[in-house]
Design a protein around this motif. Sequence first.
Motif, PDB file in Angstrom:
ATOM      1  N   GLU A   1      10.211  10.827 -16.348  1.00 13.50           N
ATOM      2  CA  GLU A   1       9.667   9.622 -16.478  1.00 13.50           C
ATOM      3  C   GLU A   1      10.466   8.316 -15.989  1.00 13.50           C
ATOM      4  OE1 GLU A   1       9.074   6.441 -20.926  1.00 13.50           O
ATOM      5  OE2 GLU A   1       9.816   9.127 -20.980  1.00 13.50           O
ATOM      6  N   LYS A   2      11.909   8.288 -16.317  1.00 13.12           N
ATOM      7  CA  LYS A   2      12.797   7.208 -15.305  1.00 13.12           C
ATOM      8  C   LYS A   2      12.303   6.931 -14.411  1.00 13.12           C
ATOM      9  CE  LYS A   2      17.819   6.589 -14.679  1.00 13.12           C
ATOM     10  NZ  LYS A   2      19.291   7.318 -15.365  1.00 13.12           N
ATOM     11  N   LYS A   3      12.634   7.711 -12.751  1.00 15.61           N
ATOM     12  CA  LYS A   3      11.868   7.992 -12.230  1.00 15.61           C
ATOM     13  C   LYS A   3      10.645   7.363 -12.232  1.00 15.61           C
ATOM     14  CE  LYS A   3      11.931  10.620  -7.611  1.00 15.61           C
ATOM     15  NZ  LYS A   3      12.248  12.077  -7.203  1.00 15.61           N
ATOM     16  N   LEU A   4       9.488   8.623 -12.387  1.00 14.03           N
ATOM     17  CA  LEU A   4       7.970   7.359 -12.684  1.00 14.03           C
ATOM     18  C   LEU A   4       8.262   5.959 -12.376  1.00 14.03           C
ATOM     19  CD1 LEU A   4       5.481   7.095 -11.988  1.00 14.03           C
ATOM     20  CD2 LEU A   4       4.513   8.103 -14.368  1.00 14.03           C
TER      21      LEU A   4
ATOM     22  N   GLU B   1       1.036  -1.003  -0.090  1.00 11.67           N
ATOM     23  CA  GLU B   1      -0.166   0.661  -0.158  1.00 11.67           C
ATOM     24  C   GLU B   1       0.619   1.768  -0.336  1.00 11.67           C
ATOM     25  OE1 GLU B   1      -4.486   1.537   0.600  1.00 11.67           O
ATOM     26  OE2 GLU B   1      -3.502  -0.252   2.146  1.00 11.67           O
ATOM     27  N   ARG B   2       1.576   1.050   0.977  1.00 10.46           N
ATOM     28  CA  ARG B   2       3.181   2.460   1.063  1.00 10.46           C
ATOM     29  C   ARG B   2       4.114   2.266  -0.543  1.00 10.46           C
ATOM     30  NH1 ARG B   2       4.004   0.609   5.903  1.00 10.46           N
ATOM     31  NH2 ARG B   2       5.481  -1.059   5.233  1.00 10.46           N
ATOM     32  N   ALA B   3       4.342   1.627  -1.515  1.00 14.46           N
ATOM     33  CA  ALA B   3       4.453   1.505  -2.758  1.00 14.46           C
ATOM     34  C   ALA B   3       3.475   2.030  -4.036  1.00 14.46           C
ATOM     35  CB  ALA B   3       4.803   0.234  -3.334  1.00 14.46           C
ATOM     36  N   ILE B   4       2.242   2.049  -3.776  1.00 20.96           N
ATOM     37  CA  ILE B   4       1.139   2.226  -4.458  1.00 20.96           C
ATOM     38  C   ILE B   4       1.260   4.037  -4.549  1.00 20.96           C
ATOM     39  CG2 ILE B   4      -1.198   2.189  -4.772  1.00 20.96           C
ATOM     40  CD1 ILE B   4      -0.967  -0.745  -4.147  1.00 20.96           C
ATOM     41  N   GLU B   5       1.194   3.979  -2.352  1.00 21.49           N
ATOM     42  CA  GLU B   5       0.950   5.706  -2.821  1.00 21.49           C
ATOM     43  C   GLU B   5       1.812   6.320  -3.457  1.00 21.49           C
ATOM     44  OE1 GLU B   5      -0.200   9.132  -2.275  1.00 21.49           O
ATOM     45  OE2 GLU B   5      -1.635   6.893  -2.478  1.00 21.49           O
ATOM     46  N   ASP B   6       3.268   6.019  -3.408  1.00 21.96           N
ATOM     47  CA  ASP B   6       4.016   6.443  -3.677  1.00 21.96           C
ATOM     48  C   ASP B   6       4.394   7.059  -5.028  1.00 21.96           C
ATOM     49  OD1 ASP B   6       5.661   6.154  -0.796  1.00 21.96           O
ATOM     50  OD2 ASP B   6       6.948   4.937  -1.694  1.00 21.96           O
TER      51      ASP B   6
ATOM     52  N   ARG C   1       8.903  -1.017  -7.810  1.00 18.70           N
ATOM     53  CA  ARG C   1       8.919  -1.216  -6.590  1.00 18.70           C
ATOM     54  C   ARG C   1       7.377  -1.604  -6.384  1.00 18.70           C
ATOM     55  NH1 ARG C   1      11.294  -4.594  -3.043  1.00 18.70           N
ATOM     56  NH2 ARG C   1      10.692  -3.208  -0.694  1.00 18.70           N
ATOM     57  N   GLU C   2       6.725  -0.891  -7.169  1.00 20.91           N
ATOM     58  CA  GLU C   2       5.268  -1.154  -6.508  1.00 20.91           C
ATOM     59  C   GLU C   2       4.282  -2.706  -7.460  1.00 20.91           C
ATOM     60  OE1 GLU C   2       0.991   0.351  -8.240  1.00 20.91           O
ATOM     61  OE2 GLU C   2       2.303   1.326  -8.362  1.00 20.91           O
TER      62      GLU C   2
END
Length: 178
Positions: A127-130, A30-35, A136-137
């Motif tokens: 884009e690369k950072k996203l 859930e934290r990764a999704i929110e990130d 991770r998600e």
Amino acid sequence: MAVEDRIRKAKKMLSYVNLDQIKDDLKELERAIEDTWRYMREIGVTEICKRCAEETGSCCKEWVEDEVDDVMIAMNMLMGVKIPEKRFKEGFCYFLSENGCILKVRPTICVNFLCDRITKTIGFEKEKKLLEIAGRELELSFIVREKILKMLPFYSSERSSSKSYRLPSRIQEKIPST
């Protein structure tokens, strides 16, 4: 399998899941999704998608729901997502609402797809950072999925990777076999 059948199967699946064994993993997911969503908002992706949906009706066409299997639906239910009783808009993904996607855990294509409008607007570095954040998600989603599958006695014989790692069925049908 029709989306309604996958939803029914996911609901039955929940009785086999030991939430205590995966609750920490679900919190981390859930934290990764929110990130991912936080960064998408920060760099303007969500606003670009919203404007495009208002102009074109959304890129979330009906075939996208084929990438959401019963395990992914169950994962969403475990994370508190209320699955709709019916489709919001004909011709579009079952999981699309007037406010966008209702799913927390989404197929790979939904997490990673960036259209030309987005990539031209945000530029390569963002884009690369996203994609790194979204990676991770996806990794955590896969880990939780695997843990859930190990809890399901009926999946041992039909073990396979997530459908979201394959081409959409409408495209697969067009690919000639060798």
